[in-house]
Design an enzyme around this catalytic site. Sequence first.
Site, PDB file in Angstrom:
ATOM      1  N   CYS A  13      -1.996 -16.825  30.544  1.00 16.89           N
ATOM      2  CA  CYS A  13      -0.603 -16.621  30.107  1.00 16.89           C
ATOM      3  C   CYS A  13       0.321 -16.396  31.309  1.00 16.89           C
ATOM      4  O   CYS A  13       0.110 -15.481  32.101  1.00 16.89           O
ATOM      5  CB  CYS A  13      -0.563 -15.427  29.154  1.00 16.89           C
ATOM      6  SG  CYS A  13       1.091 -14.914  28.734  1.00 16.89           S
ATOM      7  N   CYS A  16       1.915 -12.898  31.400  1.00 18.64           N
ATOM      8  CA  CYS A  16       0.956 -11.877  31.873  1.00 18.64           C
ATOM      9  C   CYS A  16       0.886 -11.929  33.395  1.00 18.64           C
ATOM     10  O   CYS A  16       0.856 -10.884  34.056  1.00 18.64           O
ATOM     11  CB  CYS A  16      -0.428 -12.102  31.276  1.00 18.64           C
ATOM     12  SG  CYS A  16      -0.624 -11.507  29.587  1.00 18.64           S
ATOM     13  N   ASP A  39      15.319 -15.669  33.492  1.00 19.70           N
ATOM     14  CA  ASP A  39      14.718 -16.882  32.921  1.00 19.70           C
ATOM     15  C   ASP A  39      14.757 -17.993  33.977  1.00 19.70           C
ATOM     16  O   ASP A  39      15.733 -18.150  34.709  1.00 19.70           O
ATOM     17  CB  ASP A  39      15.497 -17.310  31.668  1.00 19.70           C
ATOM     18  CG  ASP A  39      14.722 -18.303  30.827  1.00 19.70           C
ATOM     19  OD1 ASP A  39      14.261 -17.929  29.737  1.00 19.70           O
ATOM     20  OD2 ASP A  39      14.555 -19.470  31.278  1.00 19.70           O
ATOM     21  N   GLY A 100      11.634 -22.149  17.896  1.00 18.41           N
ATOM     22  CA  GLY A 100      11.975 -22.378  19.303  1.00 18.41           C
ATOM     23  C   GLY A 100      11.108 -21.639  20.295  1.00 18.41           C
ATOM     24  O   GLY A 100      11.378 -21.683  21.496  1.00 18.41           O
ATOM     25  N   HIS A 105       3.866 -15.366  24.693  1.00 18.33           N
ATOM     26  CA  HIS A 105       3.781 -13.952  25.064  1.00 18.33           C
ATOM     27  C   HIS A 105       5.135 -13.400  24.622  1.00 18.33           C
ATOM     28  O   HIS A 105       6.173 -13.880  25.104  1.00 18.33           O
ATOM     29  CB  HIS A 105       3.548 -13.799  26.565  1.00 18.33           C
ATOM     30  CG  HIS A 105       3.460 -12.386  27.061  1.00 18.33           C
ATOM     31  ND1 HIS A 105       2.405 -11.909  27.843  1.00 18.33           N
ATOM     32  CD2 HIS A 105       4.301 -11.336  26.916  1.00 18.33           C
ATOM     33  CE1 HIS A 105       2.620 -10.640  28.141  1.00 18.33           C
ATOM     34  NE2 HIS A 105       3.773 -10.256  27.593  1.00 18.33           N
ATOM     35  N   HIS A 107       8.628 -12.131  23.976  1.00 18.61           N
ATOM     36  CA  HIS A 107       9.731 -11.883  24.913  1.00 18.61           C
ATOM     37  C   HIS A 107      11.045 -11.830  24.168  1.00 18.61           C
ATOM     38  O   HIS A 107      11.270 -12.560  23.198  1.00 18.61           O
ATOM     39  CB  HIS A 107       9.786 -12.956  26.012  1.00 18.61           C
ATOM     40  CG  HIS A 107       9.762 -14.360  25.490  1.00 18.61           C
ATOM     41  ND1 HIS A 107       8.604 -14.966  25.072  1.00 18.61           N
ATOM     42  CD2 HIS A 107      10.749 -15.269  25.301  1.00 18.61           C
ATOM     43  CE1 HIS A 107       8.876 -16.189  24.658  1.00 18.61           C
ATOM     44  NE2 HIS A 107      10.180 -16.399  24.775  1.00 18.61           N
ATOM     45  N   HIS A 109      15.009 -12.428  24.708  1.00 16.97           N
ATOM     46  CA  HIS A 109      16.027 -13.012  25.581  1.00 16.97           C
ATOM     47  C   HIS A 109      17.255 -12.109  25.569  1.00 16.97           C
ATOM     48  O   HIS A 109      17.723 -11.702  24.497  1.00 16.97           O
ATOM     49  CB  HIS A 109      16.477 -14.385  25.060  1.00 16.97           C
ATOM     50  CG  HIS A 109      15.428 -15.451  25.053  1.00 16.97           C
ATOM     51  ND1 HIS A 109      15.333 -16.407  26.028  1.00 16.97           N
ATOM     52  CD2 HIS A 109      14.429 -15.723  24.180  1.00 16.97           C
ATOM     53  CE1 HIS A 109      14.338 -17.239  25.762  1.00 16.97           C
ATOM     54  NE2 HIS A 109      13.767 -16.843  24.631  1.00 16.97           N
TER      55      HIS A 109
END
Length: 121
Positions: A13, A16, A39, A100, A105, A107, A109
């Site tokens: 990942c 990770c 990002d 989307g 993992h 997250h 935004h």
Amino acid sequence: MEVDVNQSGNEACIFCKIAQKQMPSNIVYEDEEVVAFPDLKPIAPLHFLIIPKRHLSSLADATEPDYAMLGRLLGTANILAKTKGLTDFRTVINSGPGAGQSVFHLHLHLLGGRPFHWPPG
Ligand code: 5GP
Ligand code: ZN
């Protein structure tokens, strides 16, 4: 409690790897449970990802013991927004490919620095 990311990480990942600092990223916030970083392909002037250090594939996989961490993701978004001088901002969690999600993992935004429309696409 210190989270042992080596015990709880998923080797394949990328997030990770970022949390474990095995992959470079410009970490802007870190505590024992979460990290935040820009990002790679921002869709707004400010676009950060806030993730738990412990691997969890998506919000859909969260269970009751994860709920405090989920609150911390949002609290971190609020701290970061204030730190970056944002008064208006958007927080998004995409859950599942149909919504989307492209990195599996969990997250959050944090998006800011431009107007946002509603409903989203
Ligand atoms: P999702 O589509 O799963 O909600 O969001 C995944 C996000 O991760 C995308 O906005 C994508 O640009 C970002 N991303 C993918 N790979 C990397 C990476 O290696 N580093 C960083 N910083 N962001 C990434
Ligand atoms: Zn992971």
